[in-house]
Scaffold this active site. Structure first.
Site, PDB file in Angstrom:
ATOM      1  CG  HIS A   1      -1.974  -1.071   1.151  1.00 25.42           C
ATOM      2  ND1 HIS A   1      -3.300  -0.816   0.899  1.00 25.42           N
ATOM      3  CD2 HIS A   1      -1.879  -2.416   1.267  1.00 25.42           C
ATOM      4  CE1 HIS A   1      -3.967  -1.950   0.877  1.00 25.42           C
ATOM      5  NE2 HIS A   1      -3.123  -2.936   1.119  1.00 25.42           N
TER       6      HIS A   1
ATOM      7  CG  ASP B   1      -4.840   2.305   1.312  1.00 28.51           C
ATOM      8  OD1 ASP B   1      -5.933   1.707   1.294  1.00 28.51           O
ATOM      9  OD2 ASP B   1      -3.778   1.784   0.978  1.00 28.51           O
TER      10      ASP B   1
HETATM   11  C1  UDX Z   1      -1.148  -7.038  -0.904  1.00 36.05           C
HETATM   12  C2  UDX Z   1      -2.131  -7.548  -1.998  1.00 36.05           C
HETATM   13  O1  UDX Z   1      -1.965  -8.853  -2.383  1.00 36.05           O
HETATM   14  C3  UDX Z   1      -2.168  -6.580  -3.129  1.00 36.05           C
HETATM   15  O2  UDX Z   1      -2.870  -7.084  -4.220  1.00 36.05           O
HETATM   16  C4  UDX Z   1      -2.801  -5.357  -2.583  1.00 36.05           C
HETATM   17  O3  UDX Z   1      -3.160  -4.471  -3.564  1.00 36.05           O
HETATM   18  C5  UDX Z   1      -1.840  -4.796  -1.555  1.00 36.05           C
HETATM   19  O4  UDX Z   1      -1.654  -5.758  -0.514  1.00 36.05           O
HETATM   20  P1  UDX Z   1       1.428  -7.728  -1.168  1.00 36.05           P
HETATM   21  O5  UDX Z   1       1.060  -9.092  -0.777  1.00 36.05           O
HETATM   22  O6  UDX Z   1       2.459  -7.073  -0.377  1.00 36.05           O
HETATM   23  O7  UDX Z   1       0.179  -6.791  -1.274  1.00 36.05           O
HETATM   24  O8  UDX Z   1       1.925  -7.809  -2.700  1.00 36.05           O
HETATM   25  P2  UDX Z   1       2.163  -6.706  -3.795  1.00 36.05           P
HETATM   26  O9  UDX Z   1       0.918  -5.963  -4.101  1.00 36.05           O
HETATM   27  O10 UDX Z   1       2.802  -7.404  -4.919  1.00 36.05           O
HETATM   28  O11 UDX Z   1       3.174  -5.676  -3.126  1.00 36.05           O
HETATM   29  C6  UDX Z   1       4.466  -6.033  -2.713  1.00 36.05           C
HETATM   30  C7  UDX Z   1       5.395  -4.880  -2.980  1.00 36.05           C
HETATM   31  O12 UDX Z   1       6.626  -5.170  -2.318  1.00 36.05           O
HETATM   32  C8  UDX Z   1       5.710  -4.696  -4.459  1.00 36.05           C
HETATM   33  O13 UDX Z   1       5.645  -3.340  -4.808  1.00 36.05           O
HETATM   34  C9  UDX Z   1       7.140  -5.222  -4.613  1.00 36.05           C
HETATM   35  O14 UDX Z   1       7.910  -4.525  -5.559  1.00 36.05           O
HETATM   36  C10 UDX Z   1       7.698  -5.011  -3.222  1.00 36.05           C
HETATM   37  N1  UDX Z   1       8.758  -6.003  -2.924  1.00 36.05           N
HETATM   38  C11 UDX Z   1       8.459  -7.323  -2.777  1.00 36.05           C
HETATM   39  C12 UDX Z   1      10.057  -5.561  -2.790  1.00 36.05           C
HETATM   40  O15 UDX Z   1      10.355  -4.376  -2.948  1.00 36.05           O
HETATM   41  N2  UDX Z   1      11.019  -6.473  -2.487  1.00 36.05           N
HETATM   42  C13 UDX Z   1      10.783  -7.788  -2.336  1.00 36.05           C
HETATM   43  O16 UDX Z   1      11.743  -8.531  -2.058  1.00 36.05           O
HETATM   44  C14 UDX Z   1       9.439  -8.225  -2.481  1.00 36.05           C
END
Ligand code: UDX
Length: 462
Positions: A20, A110
């Site tokens: 988020h 948000d």
């Molecule tokens: C969750 C939901 O699944 C997502 O769809 C919603 O909109 C927000 O909450 P999350 O499980 O954290 O999010 O996944 P994602 O939405 O993919 O966000 C993860 C973020 O962390 C991405 O921006 C990714 O670039 C970042 N990340 C992940 C890193 O910077 N480093 C890492 O090693 C792993």
């Protein structure tokens, strides 16, 4: 009007989770690149993870300043505390700027934090909700909130045929809808945001019109006509501008890391690998991966005989010992990395992902083929779109125990990287990368929408 820009001040409020903070901070940066003053408000616990030079940062409180969410006794207690303490401390930030040269004109919050709109109204300023899920997923929640779809959505009611969406089996539904009892507090918070949407001055969405054309069209033609306004404004993908022709200076990363990334090591390792040869594996910031699933991922990666970079977060101790001992130079296992930079690297040819919405947008924007292994929340629906609507990857099938086996994973990796289907997938990822880039580049659909947002604020100020 140009000189007025610095006087327009947008306060951007995040929910304090990585998936988020990233898009909200990125939106603040986009505003700053248009010479509007933007300040990110985030909790004391997460404020130290923000490194942004063009955006101001203000801490607010969720009532758990030392450990954040993990300190709270329950999801419900956390959300209630954030509402009470957050409303008060957000108001204090607005008061801090009240008599300055740039008082706050608008709160972009948000969408989970519906109380922020009440704070905006208390000060007589604009309020805008930011949806961090896809427009398609939002449209499903919205229909439930408006009684068009009833819970539970189960075997008897699927496949679902909803305006603008592909036919959905229960395994394609957001987990909160397929299993409403799995997390009632989150489900209630998610649905609540759709109750007051039309009270906002804008409802912004981290997506772009070309990507979700069908639901976007259906929203205007059917839902909007039938049920009143749902003024959805697509302003994404909110990812760093590093892949654009005209980059925002210094914007190759989000500038927010709740966990310390393994920095140069990943880049140095990637530099030793051939173009499009590496499998990047990450399950985002929230999903908890069971030990037997970790085991199967390890088996699948080994069987692929391809180089891999695997983000394991706190699952390190679930890795099989023999796997760790045999990784050598073929693989790199890290706790956290700068995902956007990794995906942008030319050595990366495949993304095994849990299908979090940010990860999907990042993969699409950077043209990386996907193997979808959805876990919960909106991820199953995103996986459906990956495979059947955008056709940028395949979805791994689970076995009866709900696990994706190593064999299945290896099969999917081969399919997107080398198999017959890979050529089509590669063509599609290139196509979507261009669409994404165009949407956020000067004059593109999302860029124009952000410009219109800014112009409306300028007019009100002038
Ligand atoms: C969750 C939901 O699944 C997502 O769809 C919603 O909109 C927000 O909450 P999350 O499980 O954290 O999010 O996944 P994602 O939405 O993919 O966000 C993860 C973020 O962390 C991405 O921006 C990714 O670039 C970042 N990340 C992940 C890193 O910077 N480093 C890492 O090693 C792993």
């Amino acid at each position: 009007m140009e000189n007025q820009r610095e006087r327009v001040h947008v306060l951007v409020l995040t929910y304090p989770a990585q998936g988020h903070i990233n898009p909200l901070l990125q939106f603040a940066k986009r505003l700053a690149s248009k010479r509007v003053k933007a300040t990110l408000a985030t909790t004391h616990y997460t404020v130290k993870s923000i490194h942004a030079t063009t955006v101001g940062v203000e801490p607010i409180s969720d009532g758990f300043d030392e450990g954040g969410f993990k300190q709270a006794p329950s999801v419900k207690a956390y959300l209630e505390s954030f509402k009470t303490v957050g409303s008060r401390t957000l108001a204090e930030v607005i008061l801090k700027y009240k008599d300055s040269e740039s008082p706050v004109n608008c709160i972009v919050y948000d969408s989970l934090l519906t109380w922020a709109l009440d704070v905006a109204r208390q000060f007589g300023i604009y309020g805008a909700a930011m949806m961090t899920n896809s427009a398609s997923v939002c449209s499903m929640y919205w229909q439930i909130n408006h009684g068009l779809l009833t819970l539970p959505v189960n075997q008897e009611t699927v496949p679902l045929t909803l305006p603008g969406l592909p036919s959905l089996a229960s395994s394609d539904l957001p987990s909160f809808l397929a299993q409403p009892a799995s997390n009632p507090a989150y489900l209630a918070a998610i649905l609540e945001q759709f109750g007051s949407l039309n009270k906002n001055d804008w409802v912004l969405c981290n997506s772009f019109e070309e990507l979700e054309k069908e639901v976007f069209k259906s929203r205007s033609l059917l839902l909007r006509a039938m049920l009143g306004l749902w003024p959805l404004v697509m302003i994404g993908p909110l990812v760093p501008s590093a892949y654009l022709d005209q980059q925002i200076a210094g914007d190759s990363a989000y500038g927010a890391n709740i966990w310390e990334p393994t920095g140069d090591r990943c880049m140095r390792w990637l530099a030793t690998k051939p173009e499009k040869s590496v499998i990047y594996v990450s399950f985002g910031s929230m999903a908890d991966i069971a030990a037997n699933q970790v085991d199967e991922i390890a088996r699948g990666l080994k069987a692929s005989e391809k180089p891999f970079l695997w983000v394991v977060k706190e699952n390190e101790n679930k890795l099989p010992v023999e796997f760790v001992n045999s990784v050598g130079e073929t693989g790199l296992v890290v706790r956290w990395c700068n995902q956007f930079e990794v995906l942008a690297h030319q050595a990366v040819g495949c993304f095994i992902t849990h299908c979090g919405w940010n990860s999907i947008l990042e993969g699409l924007s950077l043209g990386v083929a996907v193997v979808a292994v959805p876990q919960f929340s909106d991820q199953p629906t995103n996986a459906k779109f990956v495979e059947e609507v955008w056709e940028v990857g395949v979805r791994a099938k689970k076995n009866k125990a709900g696990i994706v086996t190593g064999e299945e994973l290896n099969k999917c990796v081969n399919e997107v990287m080398d198999g017959e289907r890979s050529q089509k997938i590669k063509r599609n990822v290139s196509k979507w990368r261009e669409f994404a880039k165009k949407a956020v580049s000067a004059g593109g659909s999302s860029d124009k929408n952000i410009d219109e947002f800014v112009v409306r604020l300028l007019k009100a100020d002038g």
